[in-house]
Design a protein around this motif. Structure first.
Motif, PDB file in Angstrom:
ATOM      1  N   PHE A   3       0.827  -1.206   0.000  1.00  0.00           N
ATOM      2  CA  PHE A   3       0.000   0.000   0.000  1.00  0.00           C
ATOM      3  C   PHE A   3       0.862   1.257   0.000  1.00  0.00           C
ATOM      4  O   PHE A   3       0.636   2.178  -0.803  1.00  0.00           O
ATOM      5  CB  PHE A   3      -0.922   0.001   1.218  1.00  0.00           C
ATOM      6  N   ALA A   4       1.857   1.303   0.879  1.00  0.00           N
ATOM      7  CA  ALA A   4       2.664   2.513   1.037  1.00  0.00           C
ATOM      8  C   ALA A   4       3.532   2.797  -0.181  1.00  0.00           C
ATOM      9  O   ALA A   4       3.686   3.949  -0.596  1.00  0.00           O
ATOM     10  CB  ALA A   4       3.533   2.399   2.289  1.00  0.00           C
ATOM     11  N   VAL A   5       4.106   1.746  -0.773  1.00  0.00           N
ATOM     12  CA  VAL A   5       5.067   1.932  -1.854  1.00  0.00           C
ATOM     13  C   VAL A   5       4.411   1.946  -3.228  1.00  0.00           C
ATOM     14  O   VAL A   5       4.766   2.759  -4.091  1.00  0.00           O
ATOM     15  CB  VAL A   5       6.157   0.829  -1.797  1.00  0.00           C
ATOM     16  N   TYR A   6       3.424   1.060  -3.444  1.00  0.00           N
ATOM     17  CA  TYR A   6       2.880   0.887  -4.785  1.00  0.00           C
ATOM     18  C   TYR A   6       1.501   1.504  -4.995  1.00  0.00           C
ATOM     19  O   TYR A   6       0.981   1.474  -6.110  1.00  0.00           O
ATOM     20  CB  TYR A   6       2.846  -0.602  -5.141  1.00  0.00           C
ATOM     21  N   CYS A   7       0.894   2.033  -3.961  1.00  0.00           N
ATOM     22  CA  CYS A   7      -0.422   2.667  -4.099  1.00  0.00           C
ATOM     23  C   CYS A   7      -0.397   4.140  -3.711  1.00  0.00           C
ATOM     24  O   CYS A   7      -0.867   4.996  -4.466  1.00  0.00           O
ATOM     25  CB  CYS A   7      -1.459   1.938  -3.252  1.00  0.00           C
ATOM     26  N   LEU A   8       0.129   4.420  -2.550  1.00  0.00           N
ATOM     27  CA  LEU A   8       0.063   5.766  -1.988  1.00  0.00           C
ATOM     28  C   LEU A   8       0.590   6.861  -2.914  1.00  0.00           C
ATOM     29  O   LEU A   8      -0.024   7.932  -3.010  1.00  0.00           O
ATOM     30  CB  LEU A   8       0.806   5.800  -0.650  1.00  0.00           C
ATOM     31  N   PRO A   9       1.698   6.638  -3.643  1.00  0.00           N
ATOM     32  CA  PRO A   9       2.211   7.717  -4.502  1.00  0.00           C
ATOM     33  C   PRO A   9       1.253   8.165  -5.601  1.00  0.00           C
ATOM     34  O   PRO A   9       1.326   9.301  -6.066  1.00  0.00           O
ATOM     35  CB  PRO A   9       3.491   7.115  -5.103  1.00  0.00           C
ATOM     36  N   THR A  10       0.351   7.275  -6.040  1.00  0.00           N
ATOM     37  CA  THR A  10      -0.538   7.624  -7.146  1.00  0.00           C
ATOM     38  C   THR A  10      -1.994   7.818  -6.731  1.00  0.00           C
ATOM     39  O   THR A  10      -2.824   8.184  -7.564  1.00  0.00           O
ATOM     40  CB  THR A  10      -0.494   6.534  -8.239  1.00  0.00           C
ATOM     41  N   MET A  11      -2.306   7.596  -5.475  1.00  0.00           N
ATOM     42  CA  MET A  11      -3.709   7.629  -5.059  1.00  0.00           C
ATOM     43  C   MET A  11      -4.321   9.027  -5.170  1.00  0.00           C
ATOM     44  O   MET A  11      -5.429   9.181  -5.687  1.00  0.00           O
ATOM     45  CB  MET A  11      -3.865   7.078  -3.636  1.00  0.00           C
ATOM     46  N   PHE A  12      -3.618  10.045  -4.678  1.00  0.00           N
ATOM     47  CA  PHE A  12      -4.174  11.394  -4.775  1.00  0.00           C
ATOM     48  C   PHE A  12      -4.282  11.866  -6.227  1.00  0.00           C
ATOM     49  O   PHE A  12      -5.333  12.399  -6.629  1.00  0.00           O
ATOM     50  CB  PHE A  12      -3.354  12.385  -3.956  1.00  0.00           C
ATOM     51  N   PRO A  13      -3.232  11.691  -7.060  1.00  0.00           N
ATOM     52  CA  PRO A  13      -3.394  12.059  -8.475  1.00  0.00           C
ATOM     53  C   PRO A  13      -4.559  11.345  -9.149  1.00  0.00           C
ATOM     54  O   PRO A  13      -5.249  11.933 -10.001  1.00  0.00           O
ATOM     55  CB  PRO A  13      -2.055  11.659  -9.102  1.00  0.00           C
ATOM     56  N   ASP A  14      -4.802  10.090  -8.780  1.00  0.00           N
ATOM     57  CA  ASP A  14      -5.924   9.367  -9.380  1.00  0.00           C
ATOM     58  C   ASP A  14      -7.274   9.906  -8.899  1.00  0.00           C
ATOM     59  O   ASP A  14      -8.272   9.829  -9.618  1.00  0.00           O
ATOM     60  CB  ASP A  14      -5.816   7.871  -9.077  1.00  0.00           C
ATOM     61  N   VAL A  15      -7.322  10.444  -7.679  1.00  0.00           N
ATOM     62  CA  VAL A  15      -8.542  11.117  -7.220  1.00  0.00           C
ATOM     63  C   VAL A  15      -8.796  12.360  -8.077  1.00  0.00           C
ATOM     64  O   VAL A  15      -9.942  12.646  -8.450  1.00  0.00           O
ATOM     65  CB  VAL A  15      -8.430  11.498  -5.731  1.00  0.00           C
ATOM     66  N   VAL A  16      -7.734  13.078  -8.394  1.00  0.00           N
ATOM     67  CA  VAL A  16      -7.857  14.251  -9.267  1.00  0.00           C
ATOM     68  C   VAL A  16      -8.404  13.834 -10.630  1.00  0.00           C
ATOM     69  O   VAL A  16      -9.268  14.507 -11.204  1.00  0.00           O
ATOM     70  CB  VAL A  16      -6.505  14.965  -9.422  1.00  0.00           C
ATOM     71  N   LEU A  17      -7.919  12.696 -11.142  1.00  0.00           N
ATOM     72  CA  LEU A  17      -8.427  12.195 -12.421  1.00  0.00           C
ATOM     73  C   LEU A  17      -9.908  11.837 -12.320  1.00  0.00           C
ATOM     74  O   LEU A  17     -10.653  12.001 -13.295  1.00  0.00           O
ATOM     75  CB  LEU A  17      -7.617  10.975 -12.874  1.00  0.00           C
ATOM     76  N   CYS A  18     -10.338  11.344 -11.166  1.00  0.00           N
ATOM     77  CA  CYS A  18     -11.765  11.053 -10.960  1.00  0.00           C
ATOM     78  C   CYS A  18     -12.590  12.322 -11.116  1.00  0.00           C
ATOM     79  O   CYS A  18     -13.633  12.328 -11.803  1.00  0.00           O
ATOM     80  CB  CYS A  18     -11.994  10.457  -9.565  1.00  0.00           C
ATOM     81  N   VAL A  19     -12.139  13.390 -10.493  1.00  0.00           N
ATOM     82  CA  VAL A  19     -12.865  14.665 -10.567  1.00  0.00           C
ATOM     83  C   VAL A  19     -12.899  15.174 -12.008  1.00  0.00           C
ATOM     84  O   VAL A  19     -13.952  15.590 -12.512  1.00  0.00           O
ATOM     85  CB  VAL A  19     -12.215  15.710  -9.639  1.00  0.00           C
ATOM     86  N   LEU A  20     -11.758  15.123 -12.687  1.00  0.00           N
ATOM     87  CA  LEU A  20     -11.698  15.589 -14.076  1.00  0.00           C
ATOM     88  C   LEU A  20     -12.589  14.750 -14.981  1.00  0.00           C
ATOM     89  O   LEU A  20     -13.278  15.282 -15.860  1.00  0.00           O
ATOM     90  CB  LEU A  20     -10.253  15.546 -14.575  1.00  0.00           C
TER      91      LEU A  20
END
Length: 199
Positions: free
Chosen positions: A165-182
């Protein structure tokens, strides 16, 4: 409407569906090459725009078309055509991060099904659908990563749930939330056009 007319309508519908699904498969493939490489220890991860186009497919095409679009993309990549962020080929199945790609297909289907069930194109429905898809996407990625590294390609330095979770998910989770909004914003603009094309 006679039999021949019905057959013609069905053929046109199938041709239209194949065209739309092919277009979204191509967009997802293009999204794989619009990326930011994120170093994680000795390896690296890619933040891409694939998730953005998967979201659009799920929100606009319905469950079957969305699933077909993503599945077609995955099959093309597994056949060896380099449409994934790091190439392609059947060996990709052994990559721990392939679960995130499988998550795309499941998330697209789930988002499309939610939109069908709720019979709504309101932003609230799309926010809920995108949230469910987001959880499925990351959940499948984590589960597959753990399965591959613990049961298929076992190494002395196998990582646990927290590290995955920390290494392979966390770095991209917030940017992917931004993509959800867009994606929700863009889907609102595209929906009338796509609805007209799909009939």
């Amino acid at each position: 409407m006679n039999y021949e007319s019905r057959v013609m309508v069905q053929r046109r519908g199938k041709a239209r569906d194949l065209t739309v699904c092919g277009l979204f498969s191509a967009l997802i493939a293009v999204g794989a090459f619009i990326k930011i490489v994120i170093p994680v220890g000795a390896d690296s991860m890619n933040f891409t725009l694939q998730w953005f186009f998967v979201l659009l497919a799920g929100l606009l095409l319905g469950s079957k078309r969305a699933f077909l679009s993503v599945s077609t993309y995955l099959l093309i990549g597994l056949m060896g055509i380099p449409v994934f962020a790091r190439g392609g080929g059947p060996a990709y199945l052994l990559r721990p991060t392939f679960g995130f790609l499988l998550g795309f297909a499941l998330a697209a289907y789930a988002m499309g099904k939610i939109c069908e069930w709720l019979h709504s194109s309101k932003p609230g429905t799309w926010i809920f659908a995108a949230s469910v898809g987001y959880v499925i996407y990351y959940g499948m990625g984590i589960l597959y990563f753990y399965f591959i590294t613990h049961w298929i390609v076992v190494t002395p330095n196998t990582v646990g749930w927290g590290a995955i979770f920390a290494v392979y998910c966390l770095p991209t989770m917030f940017p992917d939330v931004v993509l959800c909004v867009l994606a929700i914003m863009v889907a609102g603009r595209l929906r009338p056009v796509v609805a007209q094309i799909l009939g």
